[in-house]
Design a protein around this motif. Structure first.
Motif, PDB file in Angstrom:
ATOM      1  N   LYS A 168       0.809  -1.226   0.000  1.00 35.89           N
ATOM      2  CA  LYS A 168       0.000   0.000   0.000  1.00 35.89           C
ATOM      3  C   LYS A 168       0.834   1.264   0.000  1.00 35.89           C
ATOM      4  O   LYS A 168       0.343   2.342  -0.313  1.00 35.89           O
ATOM      5  CB  LYS A 168      -0.874   0.058   1.269  1.00 35.89           C
ATOM      6  CG  LYS A 168      -2.154  -0.711   1.192  1.00 35.89           C
ATOM      7  CD  LYS A 168      -3.095  -0.324   2.335  1.00 35.89           C
ATOM      8  CE  LYS A 168      -3.604   1.093   2.242  1.00 35.89           C
ATOM      9  NZ  LYS A 168      -4.992   1.282   2.653  1.00 35.89           N
ATOM     10  N   SER A 218      -8.150  -0.763   4.023  1.00 37.21           N
ATOM     11  CA  SER A 218      -8.839  -0.620   2.748  1.00 37.21           C
ATOM     12  C   SER A 218      -7.851  -0.933   1.621  1.00 37.21           C
ATOM     13  O   SER A 218      -6.655  -0.675   1.732  1.00 37.21           O
ATOM     14  CB  SER A 218      -9.384   0.797   2.617  1.00 37.21           C
ATOM     15  OG  SER A 218      -8.398   1.747   2.975  1.00 37.21           O
ATOM     16  N   ASN A 222      -6.860   0.217  -1.145  1.00 35.39           N
ATOM     17  CA  ASN A 222      -6.369   1.262  -2.038  1.00 35.39           C
ATOM     18  C   ASN A 222      -4.883   1.481  -1.787  1.00 35.39           C
ATOM     19  O   ASN A 222      -4.373   1.127  -0.723  1.00 35.39           O
ATOM     20  CB  ASN A 222      -7.121   2.573  -1.760  1.00 35.39           C
ATOM     21  CG  ASN A 222      -7.100   2.926  -0.276  1.00 35.39           C
ATOM     22  OD1 ASN A 222      -7.888   2.374   0.492  1.00 35.39           O
ATOM     23  ND2 ASN A 222      -6.199   3.796   0.118  1.00 35.39           N
ATOM     24  N   SER A 229     -10.886   4.963  -1.038  1.00 36.97           N
ATOM     25  CA  SER A 229     -11.091   3.548  -0.753  1.00 36.97           C
ATOM     26  C   SER A 229     -11.874   2.891  -1.887  1.00 36.97           C
ATOM     27  O   SER A 229     -12.759   3.509  -2.461  1.00 36.97           O
ATOM     28  CB  SER A 229     -11.854   3.385   0.562  1.00 36.97           C
ATOM     29  OG  SER A 229     -11.112   3.961   1.616  1.00 36.97           O
ATOM     30  N   GLU A 287     -15.990   3.254   5.307  1.00 36.11           N
ATOM     31  CA  GLU A 287     -15.388   2.296   6.217  1.00 36.11           C
ATOM     32  C   GLU A 287     -16.140   2.232   7.541  1.00 36.11           C
ATOM     33  O   GLU A 287     -16.991   3.072   7.837  1.00 36.11           O
ATOM     34  CB  GLU A 287     -13.918   2.660   6.482  1.00 36.11           C
ATOM     35  CG  GLU A 287     -13.035   2.706   5.261  1.00 36.11           C
ATOM     36  CD  GLU A 287     -13.047   4.064   4.588  1.00 36.11           C
ATOM     37  OE1 GLU A 287     -13.988   4.858   4.809  1.00 36.11           O
ATOM     38  OE2 GLU A 287     -12.103   4.338   3.824  1.00 36.11           O
TER      39      GLU A 287
HETATM   40 MG    MG Z   1      -8.048   3.277   4.509  1.00 34.20          MG
END
Ligand code: MG
Ligand code: TXA
Length: 331
Positions: free
Chosen positions: A51, A140, A142, A148, A177
């Protein structure tokens, strides 16, 4: 790395990969998650690398139920607030922060003495947790700083080539979220508004508090820029056509065409791309991130989001816009 798309009925390779310590992106009812075996430190570390996530931002562990929570909390750590909140809202978009058991890797907690735990309701997420018989650590899905993913295409856009499997579960039902509630304070602290509204949390625990603005970052994630598209994003705190017309004469006048994200009923100038947030707070929560990603791909000069409600899930929508916007204009 070659990435394989898996359908909802072909989870076996994903379960094997997670058990081996590899990463899998998967749908939850809130947003897509980037999952790793939650008790294997080396697997969890891969999440940060893939990430580009700051090391000091801790992760949520995903479990099936309260029993899973008890195993991750220190003895006696699940207090009456954590119990009553999870009783009321699990499985679902609620994360509780409780004192961590010593088995929780420090890669998950980023060195804090607490751990964040959530039981998702999505059947694919649940099948993965049951499949490895262990908690799944997942932020998440992304790349750090991006919106997200609430659709398979969005998770694919960010993570194809970086993980072996991405599971296609279509669109996420909630779209923002989970609500993160720190149960170690009195009263509990809502660290992040999300899929369970503040009103709903308060209906269970009575009083709630929020982190003091300007105070120390209680949830490390709060200090980073988030959810940002490539284009500039202007948040207009308004939800009517008159305000858009006024903004066009004012704050939007230096720009050419804007891509407009707004609730139903706002009329958008001819030739401007538009994405509807639907009739209410729940539909806006569901659509927001997908709207930002899609409008980012148009040839407009700037993205304008019109949103004014703080009721119910409106608060989570406003919170995400606060972090995604380069400019907030109150009309
Ligand atoms: Mg996040
Ligand atoms: O709905 C969700 O929560 C999604 C799906 C995948 O479950 N996950 C998600 O994870 O949003 P992430 O990593 O993007 O956000 C986790 C948030 C961050 O703001 C982080 O700082 C906070 O939870 N957090 C995690 N552990 C914490 C802890 N021990 N104390 C305080 N905050 C914590």
């Amino acid at each position: 790395m070659k990435t394989v798309r898996l359908g909802a009925d072909e989870l076996a390779p994903a379960i094997e990969a997670l058990a081996r310590g590899e990463l899998v992106a998967f749908p939850t009812e809130t947003v897509y998650g980037l999952g790793a075996h939650g008790l294997k430190a080396s697997a969890v570390s891969r999440i940060f690398a893939v990430k580009g996530r700051p090391q000091d931002n801790p992760l949520i562990l995903h479990v099936l139920d309260q029993e899973g929570l008890e195993r991750l909390a220190s003895p006696g750590g699940v207090n009456r607030w954590a119990l009553s909140l999870t009783e009321a809202f699990w499985p679902g978009p609620l994360t509780v922060v409780v004192p961590a058991a010593s088995e929780v890797p420090r890669e998950v907690t980023a060195g804090l003495t607490t751990v964040a735990v959530r039981a998702p309701s999505h059947p694919i997420a649940r099948a993965l947790i049951a499949g490895i018989a262990a908690p799944i650590a997942a932020p998440s899905a992304n790349l750090s700083g991006r919106p997200s993913p609430t659709a398979f295409s969005a998770a694919w856009e960010d993570l194809a080539g970086r993980v072996p499997y991405i599971i296609d579960g279509g669109r996420c039902e909630v779209g923002v979220e989970s609500t993160v509630v720190d149960c170690t304070t009195s009263p509990v602290t809502i660290l992040r508004p999300g899929g369970i509204s503040v009103e709903m949390v308060a209906s269970v625990v009575g009083e709630v508090q929020f982190p003091r603005p300007g105070g120390p970052a209680r949830s490390p994630g709060m200090k980073y820029r988030h959810y940002a598209p490539q284009k500039e994003l202007i948040w207009l705190v308004a939800a009517d056509s008159g305000s858009l017309a006024q903004a066009r004469r004012g704050v939007l006048s230096p720009y050419g065409r804007a891509a407009v994200i707004a609730p139903d009923g706002v009329s958008v100038p001819e030739g401007w791309p538009a994405y509807s947030l639907g009739p209410d707070e729940a539909s806006a929560a569901r659509e927001l991130f997908e709207a930002i990603r899609q409008m980012d791909q148009t040839d407009a000069d700037v993205i304008v989001v019109m949103w004014a409600s703080e009721r119910g899930l409106g608060r989570a929508v406003a919170n995400r816009l606060e972090k995604a916007a380069s400019m907030k204009v109150v009309l």
